[in-house]
Design a protein around this motif. Sequence first.
Motif, PDB file in Angstrom:
ATOM      1  N   HIS A  18      25.758  53.728  32.624  1.00  0.00           N
ATOM      2  CA  HIS A  18      26.278  52.711  31.312  1.00  0.00           C
ATOM      3  C   HIS A  18      26.174  53.022  30.102  1.00  0.00           C
ATOM      4  O   HIS A  18      26.334  52.586  29.113  1.00  0.00           O
ATOM      5  N   LEU A  19      25.349  54.489  29.963  1.00  0.00           N
ATOM      6  CA  LEU A  19      24.879  54.677  28.212  1.00  0.00           C
ATOM      7  C   LEU A  19      26.032  55.538  27.744  1.00  0.00           C
ATOM      8  O   LEU A  19      26.835  56.333  28.425  1.00  0.00           O
ATOM      9  N   PRO A  20      26.157  55.443  26.425  1.00  0.00           N
ATOM     10  CA  PRO A  20      27.293  56.324  25.605  1.00  0.00           C
ATOM     11  C   PRO A  20      26.851  57.611  25.594  1.00  0.00           C
ATOM     12  O   PRO A  20      25.715  57.977  25.886  1.00  0.00           O
ATOM     13  N   LEU A  65      17.308  52.606  35.994  1.00  0.00           N
ATOM     14  CA  LEU A  65      17.502  51.898  34.952  1.00  0.00           C
ATOM     15  C   LEU A  65      18.790  52.199  34.342  1.00  0.00           C
ATOM     16  O   LEU A  65      19.420  51.634  33.776  1.00  0.00           O
ATOM     17  N   VAL A  66      18.975  53.726  34.282  1.00  0.00           N
ATOM     18  CA  VAL A  66      20.226  54.171  33.372  1.00  0.00           C
ATOM     19  C   VAL A  66      21.517  54.198  34.403  1.00  0.00           C
ATOM     20  O   VAL A  66      22.372  54.434  33.672  1.00  0.00           O
ATOM     21  N   SER A  67      21.384  53.844  35.389  1.00  0.00           N
ATOM     22  CA  SER A  67      22.293  53.900  36.423  1.00  0.00           C
ATOM     23  C   SER A  67      23.433  52.849  36.327  1.00  0.00           C
ATOM     24  O   SER A  67      23.100  51.837  36.033  1.00  0.00           O
ATOM     25  N   ARG A  68      24.752  53.183  36.743  1.00  0.00           N
ATOM     26  CA  ARG A  68      25.859  52.015  36.587  1.00  0.00           C
ATOM     27  C   ARG A  68      25.563  51.143  37.809  1.00  0.00           C
ATOM     28  O   ARG A  68      26.082  49.864  37.788  1.00  0.00           O
ATOM     29  N   ASP A  69      24.807  51.494  38.746  1.00  0.00           N
ATOM     30  CA  ASP A  69      24.443  50.530  39.780  1.00  0.00           C
ATOM     31  C   ASP A  69      23.657  49.337  39.222  1.00  0.00           C
ATOM     32  O   ASP A  69      23.700  48.109  39.507  1.00  0.00           O
ATOM     33  N   PHE A  70      22.665  49.622  38.288  1.00  0.00           N
ATOM     34  CA  PHE A  70      21.840  48.825  37.710  1.00  0.00           C
ATOM     35  C   PHE A  70      22.180  47.919  36.772  1.00  0.00           C
ATOM     36  O   PHE A  70      22.061  46.760  36.582  1.00  0.00           O
ATOM     37  N   GLN A  71      23.339  48.475  35.889  1.00  0.00           N
ATOM     38  CA  GLN A  71      24.073  47.784  34.815  1.00  0.00           C
ATOM     39  C   GLN A  71      25.700  48.180  34.914  1.00  0.00           C
ATOM     40  O   GLN A  71      25.748  49.407  34.649  1.00  0.00           O
ATOM     41  N   LYS A  72      26.298  47.264  35.254  1.00  0.00           N
ATOM     42  CA  LYS A  72      27.655  47.782  35.575  1.00  0.00           C
ATOM     43  C   LYS A  72      28.501  48.043  34.045  1.00  0.00           C
ATOM     44  O   LYS A  72      29.248  48.868  33.756  1.00  0.00           O
ATOM     45  N   GLU A  73      28.194  47.055  33.132  1.00  0.00           N
ATOM     46  CA  GLU A  73      29.144  47.166  31.735  1.00  0.00           C
ATOM     47  C   GLU A  73      28.240  48.284  31.023  1.00  0.00           C
ATOM     48  O   GLU A  73      27.096  48.506  30.884  1.00  0.00           O
ATOM     49  N   ASP A  74      29.337  48.869  30.088  1.00  0.00           N
ATOM     50  CA  ASP A  74      28.721  49.845  29.113  1.00  0.00           C
ATOM     51  C   ASP A  74      27.734  49.318  28.278  1.00  0.00           C
ATOM     52  O   ASP A  74      27.626  48.153  27.475  1.00  0.00           O
ATOM     53  N   THR A  75      26.806  50.149  28.112  1.00  0.00           N
ATOM     54  CA  THR A  75      25.655  49.655  26.852  1.00  0.00           C
ATOM     55  C   THR A  75      26.522  50.172  25.381  1.00  0.00           C
ATOM     56  O   THR A  75      26.988  51.093  25.190  1.00  0.00           O
ATOM     57  N   VAL A  76      26.129  49.153  24.501  1.00  0.00           N
ATOM     58  CA  VAL A  76      26.719  49.208  23.253  1.00  0.00           C
ATOM     59  C   VAL A  76      25.403  48.931  22.251  1.00  0.00           C
ATOM     60  O   VAL A  76      24.742  48.175  22.391  1.00  0.00           O
ATOM     61  N   ILE A  77      25.345  50.351  21.612  1.00  0.00           N
ATOM     62  CA  ILE A  77      24.374  50.244  20.734  1.00  0.00           C
ATOM     63  C   ILE A  77      24.469  49.791  19.413  1.00  0.00           C
ATOM     64  O   ILE A  77      25.539  50.555  18.696  1.00  0.00           O
ATOM     65  N   ASN A  78      23.735  48.870  18.750  1.00  0.00           N
ATOM     66  CA  ASN A  78      24.220  48.590  17.487  1.00  0.00           C
ATOM     67  C   ASN A  78      23.349  49.086  16.276  1.00  0.00           C
ATOM     68  O   ASN A  78      21.903  48.893  16.420  1.00  0.00           O
ATOM     69  N   VAL A  79      23.646  49.894  15.488  1.00  0.00           N
ATOM     70  CA  VAL A  79      22.749  50.483  14.275  1.00  0.00           C
ATOM     71  C   VAL A  79      23.119  50.037  12.897  1.00  0.00           C
ATOM     72  O   VAL A  79      24.319  50.421  12.330  1.00  0.00           O
TER      73      VAL A  79
END
Lengths: 337, 337, 337, 337
Positions: A263-265, A71-85
């Motif tokens: 893809h995680l920051p 789930l945390v791999s670039r293969d699973f999600q290509k675009e960067d995760t952006v977290i909104n706080v």
Amino acid sequence: MIIVLRANASDGDIRRIEDILQGVGLSAHVSRGVERTIIGAIGDERKLLPDLFEGLPIVEKVLRVLSPYKLVSRDFQKEDTVINVNGKKIGGKTIVLFAGPCSVEGKEMMVEIGKSVAGSGAAFLRGGAFKPRTSPYAFQGLREEGLKFLAETRELTGLPVATELMDSRDIDLVARYADIIQIGARNMQNFRLLTEVGKLGKPVILKRGMSATIQELLMSAEYIASEGNLEIILCERGIRTFETATRNTFDISAFPVLKSLTHLPVIADPSHAAGNVSLVEPLAAAAIAAGADGLMIEVHNCPEKALSDGPQSLRPEAFEGMIARLQKVAEAMGRTL
Amino acid sequence: MIIVLRANASDGDIRRIEDILQGVGLSAHVSRGVERTIIGAIGDERKLLPDLFEGLPIVEKVLRVLSPYKLVSRDFQKEDTVINVNGKKIGGKTIVLFAGPCSVEGKEMMVEIGKSVAGSGAAFLRGGAFKPRTSPYAFQGLREEGLKFLAETRELTGLPVATELMDSRDIDLVARYADIIQIGARNMQNFRLLTEVGKLGKPVILKRGMSATIQELLMSAEYIASEGNLEIILCERGIRTFETATRNTFDISAFPVLKSLTHLPVIADPSHAAGNVSLVEPLAAAAIAAGADGLMIEVHNCPEKALSDGPQSLRPEAFEGMIARLQKVAEAMGRTL
Amino acid sequence: MIIVLRANASDGDIRRIEDILQGVGLSAHVSRGVERTIIGAIGDERKLLPDLFEGLPIVEKVLRVLSPYKLVSRDFQKEDTVINVNGKKIGGKTIVLFAGPCSVEGKEMMVEIGKSVAGSGAAFLRGGAFKPRTSPYAFQGLREEGLKFLAETRELTGLPVATELMDSRDIDLVARYADIIQIGARNMQNFRLLTEVGKLGKPVILKRGMSATIQELLMSAEYIASEGNLEIILCERGIRTFETATRNTFDISAFPVLKSLTHLPVIADPSHAAGNVSLVEPLAAAAIAAGADGLMIEVHNCPEKALSDGPQSLRPEAFEGMIARLQKVAEAMGRTL
Amino acid sequence: MIIVLRANASDGDIRRIEDILQGVGLSAHVSRGVERTIIGAIGDERKLLPDLFEGLPIVEKVLRVLSPYKLVSRDFQKEDTVINVNGKKIGGKTIVLFAGPCSVEGKEMMVEIGKSVAGSGAAFLRGGAFKPRTSPYAFQGLREEGLKFLAETRELTGLPVATELMDSRDIDLVARYADIIQIGARNMQNFRLLTEVGKLGKPVILKRGMSATIQELLMSAEYIASEGNLEIILCERGIRTFETATRNTFDISAFPVLKSLTHLPVIADPSHAAGNVSLVEPLAAAAIAAGADGLMIEVHNCPEKALSDGPQSLRPEAFEGMIARLQKVAEAMGRTL
């Protein structure tokens, strides 16, 4: 998975491995070479137990083809995760600043430091109410009182609060006050805590353990992600090596390596890596140059009297000066700070 | 504590350090040499915060004179601690054997393995009901059901049970079934868990963290001891180094070093250090030769099907053969196994 | 030097240590505390043999007050050493670039690469004629022929040449062709070679050994300096740690730490640290941000066919693009590239 | 060799790798899986350059099927190599003892120590005439004079001499006096020196570098072997880790691991690993229990006045006592000492 057998592997050995693979629904492709027999496992190798073949006397080497995290791999999600706080974005073009004291020591100091770092451009407030200390005789944190002081400082400054959770029994308490839950380096493989934090659904800062590999860091992130929470911020804070000139060795390569694998920051904690105030700025500048998405900096209004980590804490005026210089580095990288 | 200042230290710098020392009730002895000024702190340096001076820009080096742990040190207690569990002594002339599977996987396998290792000379039964696994997708243990199987095997074999506690919320549950509580390598610095286990008053096996120094291991033992529980068994299980030929590097020096620094018993876990069944016996023999007070060995009746750590588990008959050979080494060291 | 004795030290033990100190012309200042006796050695502790006291059974700890190196320390020379090679300055405001292939493989490739990197802004040409290879079956370098190709490329490009010396028997040969002598990581503690290079009076690049501490690097520089040669360029190229995601762990802290301890220039070799072309640029940018005085970059016109280190070599056009981006980072640091 | 490509590998990428393989005479077997494409290189992978594929951006992982060393591997020679030096056998059932001072400091001390260790059962005399010292200001050895004292002691005691060679220029000199040439830890990857020693045709002790992997040690042995000399004695002397309680971490697993990978004898140097006299005996006992074929022990008649490594040297009477105790451990292992 590729399994290389020792030179003396018999037909029976090969069949035994085929049986194990078939038992979990994989098929085996056997190639008998002149010097070695190699078995390729075809199917989803993640169904195989870790280390299942590594220690068999007849097995010489094992190569896992796929990463053990998903789930945390670039293969699973290509675009960067952006977290909104609360409207502040972590993982985007702007490099975010977490600042504050190592420990919450009182209300007045928190408010004074909080106002100061807010004025210098920090986006988030940090401060520990529960403190992991190597000595049972050292200050262990103000606990709920400390959490309250953090919340009061948030009221006055508008800065969301990131604070550490050390024990699963405190999860509701900490979640009541924190905007971001921090899992410390020593708890990076406290798997029960990771599972609980995954269920909570709040953003999590996951610090790399002092001797954790990058793959292990990602596996710990996978624990959180597998409970449905993908708002995970990874944090490099130095690894343990033979070098004693610094408290830890800040692994600067971790930034580009992690950005390629996940893809995680990824943020940097140069204060803990260095253990010395004079190293904070060069390491912070290097982290930005290497691609970090944020910085976590210890700031204290009176480092000599700090109840923990004083020597690596910047005074507010030093923090402000540093930020001005780091902004130039961020701009050189095409980002803002 | 000895504090060496940098060459450019001013009188003001020296006074500031004197002030800090006096603030916690220590006095300062200043010697100004040709090249460096040195300040000796006179009084109980344990009152000083850790790292208080290390990071001050004007301080070059700091030497702590006393160890930061006290209750677990040889200075505090000269004679060896001997722990009595249901009449079996750990830390005496007899080297004790903990044996059993990595994970409790079912009742039958526990009983079969338990009877077998009891017959081969094991003094304690081991087996995990809660398992720390790097992957969230791996088997996590049978939990309470596993604890029950351990207790049932104890009934049938007479072997007291050592099992791992991973989370402070499970402490009452685990304590109800276990004779000895094990704290795993990944939790060696889970300080809240150590405190709770210290209050419990049951013998504790404290495993050395994969990248913990010997001093940190002793500081974690001090956490338990400071709550009044001195029945602590230290366990060396390999440290993380650059070498990849073995899963971990078994730190054989830890045995003589620990025996000189502490009065607590020290046992070896060669199975986890090696990660490979063929290394278990040589490492076990070496541990005995280096002064270990006990061995913890993974034994499984069907390693290929084990749900964890199969590759490093001995079959019962291999365990029996090994014990016979290790007995000779124990005798050569003037001990019994 | 401060010597802390064990709790059970007798008067005779103390006298024996006083005798040893007096034997080399130092005096002893003994302070008997409640828990420990401490002996301070007054005089030039550099006269004492290394490790003389550390292993005595009665000694618990030893603190050396002074660094074991002298000529290369900031205490000895406050201002930065700037080395002038054919009018090009190393250690000044301009960050210098060493570029070229890992190995010299032929004349044409050297000339092509040399012209290209000169056009992109390199100040020095690098290339190995003698190659340290882990395998006896791998390409070992063109030796004198390679040195000639380097010299011919210098003629055509005006770039001074830095190349590695591996064996003291080749010193005259290498010195005939090279402007700067490189001592490789594996020879950092080849003390005979260091002594010879110190006598030569040519600038030296001294690469940090893969598992050398910063203090050991400075001690090796002291070997060269003690022969009268202070034109030494230190080079960080990654250290060996438990992490396997990168070939070595680039120790970014080494730059600020070295700049505080020594007056010598410090450059970075991100190519060897990374072992992978995609990491070269982020590590190079980080090195500049952390204070490096120069970069050594592997450039090859056909990396797939390189006889060594192809995978970490940049193509000339990639090198040119990188330099343009790194210039912005250098400017952000108030330097030029 | 197995090459795993990244998920985004194109047909062109695959063809390029096939071309490289065919260029050195290997054929490629391509399997396109759902998640990854894997290429198996069929043929003698030793023809491929080291690291050729590892750093290509399109390559994710590489697994070498065969070990990079050949002549020194168990695959090449099943039975143990036994080295005969003047009738004394190294690598057989008897565990051999090398004993003597760290440095040769004079004739009288050599003769006194030599007679003493001969009387206690040592089979070989050790002593350094050329000394690698981290400080240029420390005693560097008596050089040829020292070699003469060693030879004179051999005359009087009958013990063959093992002594260190540090520089290729001294090879004829050292070979004239020594029965066994020692290559020190810092020169384990001085490949030119290894080649020269390989040509010499005298038995060689090859010490493991402080941060060398077991595979690198075997590759260095392969350098010597590839020149036709298979009389190589490997020596484990401790590796560099994060632990500071001991000078180095004695890698006890190296004995069983090496004995499974190579046919060469493996001895232990507990004196250097420990750096402290009180650890020598437990580490020596552990080494025997783990399968070492010999021990190298530093013995000095006046450790306090030794010019190097005094603190880890045993007095002759302590040496004698230790040997008596170690004999029991050797017997427990079915060997003699």
